[in-house]
Design a protein around this motif. Structure first.
Motif, PDB file in Angstrom:
ATOM      1  N   TYR A 204       0.805  -1.211   0.000  1.00 38.69           N
ATOM      2  CA  TYR A 204       0.000   0.000   0.000  1.00 38.69           C
ATOM      3  C   TYR A 204       0.846   1.273   0.000  1.00 38.69           C
ATOM      4  O   TYR A 204       0.406   2.305  -0.484  1.00 38.69           O
ATOM      5  CB  TYR A 204      -0.924   0.012   1.225  1.00 38.69           C
ATOM      6  N   TRP A 205       2.041   1.192   0.559  1.00 38.70           N
ATOM      7  CA  TRP A 205       2.856   2.392   0.744  1.00 38.70           C
ATOM      8  C   TRP A 205       3.994   2.544  -0.261  1.00 38.70           C
ATOM      9  O   TRP A 205       4.389   3.663  -0.590  1.00 38.70           O
ATOM     10  CB  TRP A 205       3.468   2.376   2.154  1.00 38.70           C
ATOM     11  N   ILE A 206       4.553   1.447  -0.726  1.00 35.43           N
ATOM     12  CA  ILE A 206       5.822   1.503  -1.447  1.00 35.43           C
ATOM     13  C   ILE A 206       5.643   1.107  -2.909  1.00 35.43           C
ATOM     14  O   ILE A 206       5.248  -0.030  -3.205  1.00 35.43           O
ATOM     15  CB  ILE A 206       6.870   0.579  -0.786  1.00 35.43           C
ATOM     16  N   PRO A 207       5.918   2.012  -3.850  1.00 32.99           N
ATOM     17  CA  PRO A 207       5.864   1.664  -5.273  1.00 32.99           C
ATOM     18  C   PRO A 207       6.879   0.566  -5.601  1.00 32.99           C
ATOM     19  O   PRO A 207       7.913   0.446  -4.925  1.00 32.99           O
ATOM     20  CB  PRO A 207       6.245   2.984  -5.970  1.00 32.99           C
ATOM     21  N   PRO A 208       6.616  -0.246  -6.632  1.00 32.41           N
ATOM     22  CA  PRO A 208       7.501  -1.376  -6.958  1.00 32.41           C
ATOM     23  C   PRO A 208       8.962  -0.987  -7.131  1.00 32.41           C
ATOM     24  O   PRO A 208       9.859  -1.732  -6.728  1.00 32.41           O
ATOM     25  CB  PRO A 208       6.907  -1.915  -8.269  1.00 32.41           C
ATOM     26  N   TYR A 264       0.695   4.528  10.219  1.00 28.96           N
ATOM     27  CA  TYR A 264      -0.655   4.471   9.657  1.00 28.96           C
ATOM     28  C   TYR A 264      -0.706   3.358   8.613  1.00 28.96           C
ATOM     29  O   TYR A 264       0.275   3.099   7.923  1.00 28.96           O
ATOM     30  CB  TYR A 264      -1.055   5.806   9.037  1.00 28.96           C
ATOM     31  N   ASN A 265      -1.873   2.718   8.492  1.00 31.24           N
ATOM     32  CA  ASN A 265      -1.997   1.547   7.618  1.00 31.24           C
ATOM     33  C   ASN A 265      -1.862   1.887   6.139  1.00 31.24           C
ATOM     34  O   ASN A 265      -1.285   1.117   5.378  1.00 31.24           O
ATOM     35  CB  ASN A 265      -3.349   0.855   7.861  1.00 31.24           C
ATOM     36  N   THR A 266      -2.412   3.028   5.730  1.00 30.17           N
ATOM     37  CA  THR A 266      -2.366   3.429   4.324  1.00 30.17           C
ATOM     38  C   THR A 266      -1.994   4.899   4.224  1.00 30.17           C
ATOM     39  O   THR A 266      -2.201   5.667   5.176  1.00 30.17           O
ATOM     40  CB  THR A 266      -3.731   3.211   3.638  1.00 30.17           C
ATOM     41  N   PRO A 267      -1.491   5.325   3.059  1.00 34.97           N
ATOM     42  CA  PRO A 267      -1.192   6.754   2.875  1.00 34.97           C
ATOM     43  C   PRO A 267      -2.422   7.635   3.041  1.00 34.97           C
ATOM     44  O   PRO A 267      -2.329   8.761   3.538  1.00 34.97           O
ATOM     45  CB  PRO A 267      -0.652   6.813   1.443  1.00 34.97           C
ATOM     46  N   PRO A 275       0.339  16.430  -0.065  1.00 40.21           N
ATOM     47  CA  PRO A 275      -0.436  16.056  -1.266  1.00 40.21           C
ATOM     48  C   PRO A 275       0.462  15.513  -2.373  1.00 40.21           C
ATOM     49  O   PRO A 275       0.051  14.611  -3.118  1.00 40.21           O
ATOM     50  CB  PRO A 275      -1.102  17.376  -1.677  1.00 40.21           C
ATOM     51  N   GLU A 276       1.681  16.052  -2.496  1.00 39.24           N
ATOM     52  CA  GLU A 276       2.592  15.598  -3.547  1.00 39.24           C
ATOM     53  C   GLU A 276       2.997  14.144  -3.340  1.00 39.24           C
ATOM     54  O   GLU A 276       3.018  13.348  -4.288  1.00 39.24           O
ATOM     55  CB  GLU A 276       3.844  16.484  -3.586  1.00 39.24           C
ATOM     56  N   GLU A 277       3.324  13.791  -2.095  1.00 31.90           N
ATOM     57  CA  GLU A 277       3.726  12.412  -1.843  1.00 31.90           C
ATOM     58  C   GLU A 277       2.548  11.458  -2.003  1.00 31.90           C
ATOM     59  O   GLU A 277       2.698  10.364  -2.560  1.00 31.90           O
ATOM     60  CB  GLU A 277       4.321  12.274  -0.434  1.00 31.90           C
ATOM     61  N   LEU A 278       1.382  11.866  -1.549  1.00 33.32           N
ATOM     62  CA  LEU A 278       0.198  11.026  -1.695  1.00 33.32           C
ATOM     63  C   LEU A 278      -0.106  10.777  -3.162  1.00 33.32           C
ATOM     64  O   LEU A 278      -0.417   9.644  -3.569  1.00 33.32           O
ATOM     65  CB  LEU A 278      -0.996  11.690  -1.005  1.00 33.32           C
ATOM     66  N   GLU A 279       0.010  11.818  -3.981  1.00 31.56           N
ATOM     67  CA  GLU A 279      -0.241  11.671  -5.414  1.00 31.56           C
ATOM     68  C   GLU A 279       0.785  10.735  -6.046  1.00 31.56           C
ATOM     69  O   GLU A 279       0.439   9.884  -6.881  1.00 31.56           O
ATOM     70  CB  GLU A 279      -0.183  13.037  -6.087  1.00 31.56           C
ATOM     71  N   TYR A 280       2.058  10.871  -5.645  1.00 33.07           N
ATOM     72  CA  TYR A 280       3.122   9.994  -6.175  1.00 33.07           C
ATOM     73  C   TYR A 280       2.826   8.522  -5.859  1.00 33.07           C
ATOM     74  O   TYR A 280       2.947   7.650  -6.732  1.00 33.07           O
ATOM     75  CB  TYR A 280       4.470  10.393  -5.582  1.00 33.07           C
ATOM     76  N   ILE A 281       2.414   8.252  -4.623  1.00 38.12           N
ATOM     77  CA  ILE A 281       2.130   6.869  -4.229  1.00 38.12           C
ATOM     78  C   ILE A 281       0.935   6.332  -5.002  1.00 38.12           C
ATOM     79  O   ILE A 281       0.960   5.212  -5.533  1.00 38.12           O
ATOM     80  CB  ILE A 281       1.880   6.778  -2.712  1.00 38.12           C
ATOM     81  N   SER A 286      -0.352   0.047  -7.799  1.00 33.79           N
ATOM     82  CA  SER A 286      -1.419  -0.508  -8.625  1.00 33.79           C
ATOM     83  C   SER A 286      -2.785  -0.329  -7.976  1.00 33.79           C
ATOM     84  O   SER A 286      -2.947  -0.451  -6.762  1.00 33.79           O
ATOM     85  CB  SER A 286      -1.162  -1.998  -8.871  1.00 33.79           C
ATOM     86  N   GLU A 287      -3.789  -0.042  -8.814  1.00 32.98           N
ATOM     87  CA  GLU A 287      -5.155   0.098  -8.328  1.00 32.98           C
ATOM     88  C   GLU A 287      -5.656  -1.203  -7.724  1.00 32.98           C
ATOM     89  O   GLU A 287      -6.435  -1.217  -6.776  1.00 32.98           O
ATOM     90  CB  GLU A 287      -6.072   0.526  -9.482  1.00 32.98           C
ATOM     91  N   ASP A 288      -5.163  -2.333  -8.260  1.00 31.63           N
ATOM     92  CA  ASP A 288      -5.575  -3.628  -7.723  1.00 31.63           C
ATOM     93  C   ASP A 288      -5.108  -3.804  -6.284  1.00 31.63           C
ATOM     94  O   ASP A 288      -5.783  -4.434  -5.465  1.00 31.63           O
ATOM     95  CB  ASP A 288      -4.996  -4.775  -8.580  1.00 31.63           C
ATOM     96  N   ILE A 289      -3.940  -3.245  -5.981  1.00 34.72           N
ATOM     97  CA  ILE A 289      -3.416  -3.346  -4.613  1.00 34.72           C
ATOM     98  C   ILE A 289      -4.276  -2.519  -3.677  1.00 34.72           C
ATOM     99  O   ILE A 289      -4.655  -2.951  -2.595  1.00 34.72           O
ATOM    100  CB  ILE A 289      -1.953  -2.877  -4.566  1.00 34.72           C
TER     101      ILE A 289
END
Length: 517
Positions: A204-208, A264-267, A275-281, A286-289
Motif C-alpha cells: 500500500y505504501w511503497i511503489p515497486p 498508519y496503515n495506508t497513505p 499532497p505531492e507524496e500522496l499523489e506519487y504513491i 497498482s489500483e488492484d493493490i
C-alpha cells in the motif's frame, strides 16, 4: 471594481504552519515508515535474543571443569575469572562453580548479587526453543489478523506484549523455569505476528521501484542481534543479568509510543502526508493493490502455489545457516576460542551490526539492475537468493575445517553473515512481487515453513554436539548447515518467479457484477 477598491478588501487568512510542521512536511512519510520498520525489527530482535546470552550468566556452571581450563589456557584465554582495573573503576567478576550467586563489585556501587539457577542443558534448550514453537504457529494468525485489523494494531500490540513479557522474566525465573518457558512462548507468539503485519503494509505504501530498498528496513533485525550480544555482555558484567531484561523491555515499551504516534496503515489515513507524496504513491501503486485491502484470502491457492513453496523452502535453508551463527555462535566462541563474556558479546555481534549496511547495498544494487533492465525481476531475485545461501553455505563449511585459526575463521564468519542479508533483495522481496495484495498471508505461510529451522537447528546441534569442546563435532554441525543452505536454493532456482500470481487479485462480487450488467 477599480484597483483602489481591491486594495481595501480584506485579505483572506492563510493557515499558519508552524516551524515544526514545516520541517515534518519535508520528511517523506515513506521515510518515517522506513525508520519505524527498521527500529521495530531492531527492538523485536533485541527482546528475542537477550535470553540466549543472559542464560550464560543465569545458570551455574555444573563443574569446575579442569579440561576446560586446560584447553583455554592453551589458547591463552581465561574462562574462570575476569579481572580488570583502570583509573575510573575496578570490578571483579568471579564465576564460582559450586556457588549459586555471582558477585559483581563496582566502585561506588557496592556488590550486586544475582541468583544462579541449577538448570540442566535440557531445560536451557527448552527455554531457548520455546520461543520458536509458538512463533511458527502464529504466522498464519498474523496474516489473517493483519487483513482485518491492519498493520498498525497487529505490529504495535505484538511489540507491546513482547516487551511486557521481557520485564516479567526475572520474576518468573525466581518462581520456576516453567514460568520462563511460558513467557517465552507468549513472546514467540506475539513476535510471530510482526513479519506478516509489516509485509502487508509494503504493497500500500511503497511503489515497486522502491521495494527492494524499503526491504532493507527489515534488516533492522541484524542491528538488533548485533547490539544484543555486546549490550548483554556489558550489562551482565557490570550490573547483573536481571538488568538485561529490564533494559530490553523498557526499550520495547518506549518504541511502542513512537509507533502509535507515527504509523498508519495506508497513505490515505496519514494526517501529515503531503499532497505531492500522496499523489506519487497513488500514481505508482497498482489500483488492484489499493482495492485489495480486506479481500478474502484464497488459502487453498496459496497452499498449492509452487512459487510460494519455493520461497518457503529456500528460505528454510537460509534460516538454518543464519541460526547456526546466531544461536550456536556464542557457544562456539566460548567453548572453542575461549573468549570471555564481553569479548564473546562483541565478536558474536559485530558481523550482524555490519550486515545491515550490506543489506542496504544489496537492495540498492537490485533496484539498479531492475531500473536499467540489466536483468529481469525474476533473475534479480534468483541472483541475490543465490548470494544469500550458496556463499554462506560454502563459508560455514570452511569455518569447520579451519579449526583454531581464529583470525581466518572470524573473517569468514563475518563475510558469511554479511552475505546472508542478500536474501532481502531475493526471495524475501519476492513475496511482495508475486502477491502484493496478499503479502501478509503469503509471508505467514512461507514463514510457517522456513521458521521451523529456527528450532530444528538448535535441536540438531544439541544432538550432534555432546562435547562442546570437540571441534570435530562442530564440523558436523557446520557441514549440515552447508548442505541445507545450498540444496534448498536449488528448489528456488527451478520454481521461483517474480510474476504476479492470478490469485492475488480480488474476486469480483457476483451481485455487483449482475448489477453492472
Amino acid at each position: 471594481m477599480d484597483e483602489k477598491e481591491v486594495n481595501f478588501l480584506p485579505k483572506p487568512k492563510m493557515p499558519k504552519v508552524g516551524c515544526f510542521r514545516a520541517i515534518c512536511d519535508r520528511i517523506p512519510a515513506r521515510l518515517v515508515l522506513y525508520f519505524l520498520s527498521w527500529s521495530g525489527f531492531l527492538v523485536s530482535f533485541v527482546m528475542r535474543n537477550d535470553i540466549n546470552f543472559a542464560l550464560v550468566a543465569m545458570v551455574q556452571d555444573p563443574s569446575s571443569n579442569t579440561t576446560t581450563n586446560d584447553h583455554c589456557n592453551t589458547l591463552g584465554g581465561s574462562m574462570a575469572s575476569l579481572e580488570q582495573s583502570d583509573d575510573d573503576f575496578n570490578y571483579t567478576l568471579k564465576a564460582m562453580s559450586n556457588a549459586t550467586t555471582t558477585t559483581v563489585v563496582l566502585d561506588g556501587l557496592g556488590p550486586i548479587e544475582d541468583i544462579k539457577f541449577d538448570w540442566d542443558s535440557t531445560v536451557q534448550a527448552v527455554i531457548k526453543s520455546s520461543f520458536y514453537w509458538c512463533y511458527v504457529l502464529s504466522q498464519v494468525v498474523g496474516g489473517v489478523a493483519t487483513q482485518y485489523f491492519g498493520t498498525k494494531n497487529v505490529f504495535g500490540w505484538s511489540q507491546f506484549l513482547t516487551a511486557a513479557c521481557s520485564l516479567l522474566i526475572p520474576q518468573a525465573a525466581d518462581v520456576h523455569y516453567g514460568a520462563v518457558i511460558l513467557l517465552r512462548s507468549v513472546q514467540g507468539f506475539a513476535s510471530g505476528l510482526t513479519w506478516p503485519a509489516m509485509y502487508a503494509i509494503v504493497g500500500y505504501w511503497i511503489p515497486p521501484v522502491e521495494r527492494s530498498r524499503f526491504m532493507s528496513s527489515f534488516q533492522g533485525f541484524s542491528i538488533g542481534i548485533g547490539l544484543t550480544y555486546p549490550l548483554c555482555g556489558f550489562i551482565i558484567a557490570h550490573f547483573g543479568w536481571r538488568q538485561v531484561f529490564y533494559t530490553t523491555g523498557t526499550i520495547g515499551m518506549v518504541w511502542c509510543v513512537f509507533w502509535y504516534l507515527l504509523a498508519y496503515n495506508t497513505p490515505q489515513e496519514h494526517p501529515r502526508i503531503t499532497p505531492e507524496e500522496l499523489e506519487y504513491i497513488e500514481l505508482n501503486v497498482s489500483e488492484d493493490i489499493k482495492n485489495g485491502q480486506g479481500m478474502r484470502v484464497p488459502w487453498r491457492r496459496i497452499f498449492t502455489s509452487m512459487p510460494v513453496w519455493a520461497i518457503g523452502l529456500t528460505t528454510f535453508g537460509r534460516i538454518w545457516v543464519h541460526y547456526t551463527f546466531i544461536m550456536s555462535g556464542p557457544e562456539y566462541m566460548q567453548k572453542i576460542f575461549c573468549f570471555d563474556i564481553q569479548q564473546n558479546g562483541l565478536l558474536s555481534g559485530a558481523p550482524f551490526l555490519c550486515s545491515y549496511l550490506s543489506s542496504v547495498v544489496f537492495c540498492y544494487v537490485a533496484d539498479l539492475l531492475m531500473d536499467h533492465k540489466t536483468l529481469t525481476l525474476t533473475n534479480v531475485r534468483k541472483l541475490f537468493t543465490a548470494l544469500s545461501q550458496i556463499v554462506p553455505g560454502v563459508l560455514v563449511l570452511l569455518v569447520g575445517y579451519l579449526g583454531y585459526q581464529i583470525v581466518t575463521v572470524l573473517i569468514l564468519w563475518f563475510v558469511a553473515v554479511t552475505f546472508i542479508t542478500a536474501s532481502y533483495a531475493g526471495a524475501m522481496a519476492n513475496i511482495v512481487d508475486i502477491a502484493p495484495n496478499l503479502a501478509g498471508p503469503v509471508l505467514a505461510f512461507a514463514q510457517t515453513i522456513h521458521m521451523t529451522a529456527s528450532f530444528l537447528q538448535p535441536l540438531v546441534t544439541g544432538f550432534m554436539v555432546t562435547d562442546s569442546q570437540n571441534i570435530n563435532q562442530w564440523l558436523h554441525v557446520f557441514g549440515v548447515s552447508s548442505v541445507v543452505a545450498i540444496s534448498t536454493y536449488i528448489i528456488y532456482q527451478v520454481f521461483g518467479t517474480a510474476e504476479i500470481q492470478s490469485w492475488n487479485y480480488p474476486v469480483p462480487d457476483p451481485e455487483q457484477a449482475n448489477t453492472c450488467d
